[in-house]
Structure formats: C-alpha cells, structure tokens
Design a protein around this motif. Sequence first.
Motif, PDB file in Angstrom:
ATOM      1  N   ILE A 513       0.847  -1.240  -0.119  1.00 25.77           N
ATOM      2  CA  ILE A 513      -0.023  -0.130   0.155  1.00 25.77           C
ATOM      3  C   ILE A 513       0.949   1.225  -0.074  1.00 25.77           C
ATOM      4  CG2 ILE A 513      -1.668   1.279   1.335  1.00 25.77           C
ATOM      5  CD1 ILE A 513      -2.723  -1.523   2.253  1.00 25.77           C
ATOM      6  N   VAL A 514       1.860   1.342   1.004  1.00 28.64           N
ATOM      7  CA  VAL A 514       2.609   2.454   0.992  1.00 28.64           C
ATOM      8  C   VAL A 514       3.488   2.507  -0.422  1.00 28.64           C
ATOM      9  CG1 VAL A 514       4.609   3.357   2.098  1.00 28.64           C
ATOM     10  CG2 VAL A 514       3.151   2.227   3.578  1.00 28.64           C
ATOM     11  N   TYR A 515       4.022   1.622  -0.985  1.00 29.54           N
ATOM     12  CA  TYR A 515       4.826   1.602  -2.238  1.00 29.54           C
ATOM     13  C   TYR A 515       4.059   2.259  -3.155  1.00 29.54           C
ATOM     14  CZ  TYR A 515       7.543  -0.195  -5.945  1.00 29.54           C
ATOM     15  OH  TYR A 515       8.347  -0.144  -7.216  1.00 29.54           O
ATOM     16  N   VAL A 516       2.784   1.761  -3.589  1.00 33.08           N
ATOM     17  CA  VAL A 516       1.866   1.983  -4.610  1.00 33.08           C
ATOM     18  C   VAL A 516       1.550   3.512  -4.382  1.00 33.08           C
ATOM     19  CG1 VAL A 516      -0.245   1.654  -5.532  1.00 33.08           C
ATOM     20  CG2 VAL A 516       0.987  -0.201  -5.235  1.00 33.08           C
ATOM     21  N   ASP A 517       1.119   3.777  -2.969  1.00 30.63           N
ATOM     22  CA  ASP A 517       0.672   5.334  -2.979  1.00 30.63           C
ATOM     23  C   ASP A 517       1.960   6.319  -3.337  1.00 30.63           C
ATOM     24  OD1 ASP A 517      -1.778   4.817  -2.276  1.00 30.63           O
ATOM     25  OD2 ASP A 517      -1.540   4.959  -0.209  1.00 30.63           O
ATOM     26  N   ILE A 518       3.410   5.857  -2.984  1.00 34.39           N
ATOM     27  CA  ILE A 518       4.458   6.568  -3.208  1.00 34.39           C
ATOM     28  C   ILE A 518       4.557   6.913  -4.904  1.00 34.39           C
ATOM     29  CG2 ILE A 518       6.865   6.843  -3.319  1.00 34.39           C
ATOM     30  CD1 ILE A 518       6.779   5.625  -0.485  1.00 34.39           C
TER      31      ILE A 518
END
Length: 540
Positions: A513-518
């Motif tokens: 989730i964090v990766y995709v949002d960045i």
Amino acid sequence: MDLQALLFMFFGGLGIFLYGIKTMGDGLQKAAGDGLRDLLDRFTSRPIMGVLTGIVVTGLIQSSSGTTVLTIGLVTAGFMTLRQAIGVIMGANIGTTVTAFIIGINISDYALPILALGAFMIFFFKNHKINNFGQVFFGFGALFFGLNLMGDAMKPLRSAQGFVDMMMTLGDNPLLGVVVGTIFTVVVQSSSASIALLQTLFDQGAINLNAALPILFGDNIGTTITAVLASIGASVAAKRAAYTHVLFNVIGTIIVLILLVPFTHLIEYFQATFGLNPRMTIAVAHGTFNVSNTIIQFPFIAGLAWIVTKLVPGEDTSIEHKPVHLGEQFIRQSPSIALGQGKKEVLRMAELADQGIQEVGHYFKTQGKKHREVIPQIEDALNNLDKEITEYLIQISYHSLSDQDLKTHHVLMDGVINLERIGDHMENIMELVDQQISSKVSFSDQAIQDLDEMFELTVSTLRQAVKALETGDVEQARAVLEKEEKIDRMERDLRRNHIMRLNANECTGTAGIVYVDIVSNLERIGDHACNIADGVIYED
C-alpha cells in the motif's frame, strides 16, 4: 484534616487551575479567530510593534510560553527575524502578567456560579461564538475554584514550624528563592500556576514579601524552559529565539536582585498607597518586574541578538517563506516590469518545489530526521508563496496588459497552482515514509531501486518544465510531455512488478500500500510538471 487529604486537595486544585487556564486561553483564542499567527507575522516589522503584539497575543492565549512557541515557529519558517522575535518575547513577558492581575481581583467566592454560567453557555447553545465565550467563563471559574482548593490545602502551613523556618531562610537568601521558583515552574510547566500559588501563600500570610519576590523572579526564569524544549531539533534561528527568552529573564533577574532592597520598598509603597490586597500586591510586583525589564533591555535588542548568535553558532538554514522579488512599486511603475518580477518569484517557488522533492527522496532512502524536518518548512513556504504570488498577479491583472503579457500572466497563474500541488504530493510522500517507519515496513532491494529511478525521472521532468517556463523554449516543453509519458509507463510497470512481488510473498500488504501510494504521488507530480510545460506550449 490529615496530610493525605491536604495533598489530594492541593494537587487536585492545581490540576483544576491548570485546566482552567488552558480552557480560558483556548476559548479566548477561538473567540478571537485563528489569526494570531497572522497577527504576529504582520505587525512585528518594528521591535516596538513586536512588543505590543506580544502583549496582545499573550493576553489572548493566557500563556507567554504559547506565544514564544508560536514565535519560534515563525522564526523557523522564515516569517520573522531574530530581532523581531526578541520584541515579541519581551511583550509576551508583559502579557503573561494579565493572569496574575485577574487573580488579584479576588472573586473566588463567585467561582462556582461562573463555572455554571460557562457550562450553561457550552451545553445549551448551538451558536459557536456563545460556546467559545462559555469556554472562557468555564475556564475563568475553574481557575478560581482550583485556586480556592489550593488555598484551603495550604492554610495549615502558616502554623507548620518547618515551613515557617524555610520561608525565613528564603527571605535571608534571595538566590535560593530564585532557584525554588525556577524549579517549581519547570515542574508544573506554567508560570501562571506557580505565581498563583505564590499569591495564595502571600494571601494566607504563610510567606512575607522578602521571600516572595525572589521566588517570583525564579518563576519568570522557569517559564522559559518550554521555549527551549520547543526549539530542540529546530533551526539555528529558532534555538537563538528560545535562548533569548532565557537570557532576557536571567539578565532581568540579576538586575532586580542587585536592586532588591529598593524594589521591595517600591512594592511596599504601591501596596500602602493604593491599598492593594496581598494577591494584587504580587501581581503588581510581577507586572513592575516585567515592564521594567522590557524598558531596560529594549534599547539593547541588537546586543541580545549578538550574544545569542555567539552562544548558538552556526548557519541559519530556515526556509525563506516571504516573497523576495515582489513589490507594489513595480506595479505602479509598469505592469510589464511587475510581471517580470512575478516570474522571478514563480521560478524561486519552483526551486523550492525541486528542493522539496529531493529532500523527500533523501528521506525515503535514509529516513534521516534532518530531511524530515525541512520538508514541512518547504511545504509551508510553497503555500505562502502560492497565496502571495497569486494576490500579486491578480493586482497586475487590474492594469492594461499587452496580448503577450496576458499570455505570460496566464502561464504564471497556472504555474503557481501546479507548484503548490507538487508541494502537497511531496508532503503526502513524507507522510507515507512516516507510515513506513512507524509500521516497520521494509521494501525489497528491487523495489527501492525502482523508486529511486522514478524519483530521479520525476525531478528531471520538473526541472525541464521549469527551464521551459524560464526561457519560453517550446522544444524543452515538448520534451517534458515525452518524459511525462515515460513516468506514466513507469508507474504501470512498477504497479505490475509490485503485484508480482505480492504473489511471490516477497513483500507484505502494508508495504505494498505504501509503495503504490508513493508511486502514485510521483506520477501526479509528473502530471503537474506536464501542466507547466503545456502552458509554455499554449503561450507560444
């Protein structure tokens, strides 16, 4: 009454008093609106205005520490210089005496009815203004109710031989009194509370004026600890502002200790001449000390600034939030020249956006606090420049402009909007890295390498868009559009790679989730760079 009951009453009363101070300050601040920061920013251009503004703001929020912390925030953000901050701090010291004078009025018998009135205004009206004033009354009543409880708990001290002997020692040793006042204020984190306690002790006859005054001076030193704590990890300029607060009160205490005998006689004269009650006598002493200290040290603001600069060496790295190229004189002189100045400021805003993306990229890679601290400063600067430049460009639009100037005006307006949005996405990425750190999420080496490449491409795209804006080079602008398409493809590829890693159990769902949002925020930054380039092509 046994010792346990007395202690419970004292500390319970202290808690109610502190809550009352905070509630009253919060209510006053809400009733006054949210413009206190703007007030400090707008009316501190000259030291004397800084003093007056410090008095007003501290009177509203009922906390010199709160005003000083606000001031440190403005210094950190580049809104205020050190010399301006010193004026505000001096004013805050005077403004904080308001609480002592309120207590000196001695309307403790009406504490509970005032509390009831405040509660009635809070719970039986839906109007926010009435609720805010209800909060003020509730805090006001709680302040006196807590004071009553503390007073009742301290009455037996008058007949306690150990306490009497200690007060006599303090009267004979003023330095010890200063230390006691400093320590107590540091512990309770409120000079208003410690001075209120002192007023109550003096009112009860448990302490004489000779012992009370040094404790009062120590209370003023102790209140500076909040500012020092607020400056930890802040910019060099903010640390200097905090230490100025300490230095100002320490110098004032040294001066008044040297003149302690005539100062004591002066307060006794005021008490006898004006028929002051004991609580009001301490309030007048508090006010006289702070007003006199400000009058004495005000001419030496430059000297104070020089001293703290030597005490806190280093280069000030705060971000300049205010425009440096704009001015109404340019608009009066020539709208075309003013437009050129506006363009310079937009380009400076673009440099800040570039710096912000680089800082958030470093924060992602190193998780270093130094990078984390500067990102909100840059975001605040971008927001302020967005407001200031937009207002400036609107003023220019009221004048007659050539067709070419109209096109430039449109491009600059559009550019400012996009640069401010870039700041929002930069802050989003910072918060995502915060989430990564707090959740103890780690990325695979390949994921980190992919994100590094996307950061580099995003920064390169923005720089080329800004270069096209600066030079009006359409070919550069078209190259930006091509790079933006590459960013879009990279986003799709990274999302697909991420899904593959998830399926292979190489990363967790939270990490994903964090990766995709960045990745998504970097793609949006690319879109805004593309919008800037589109404006250059349209202008041509």
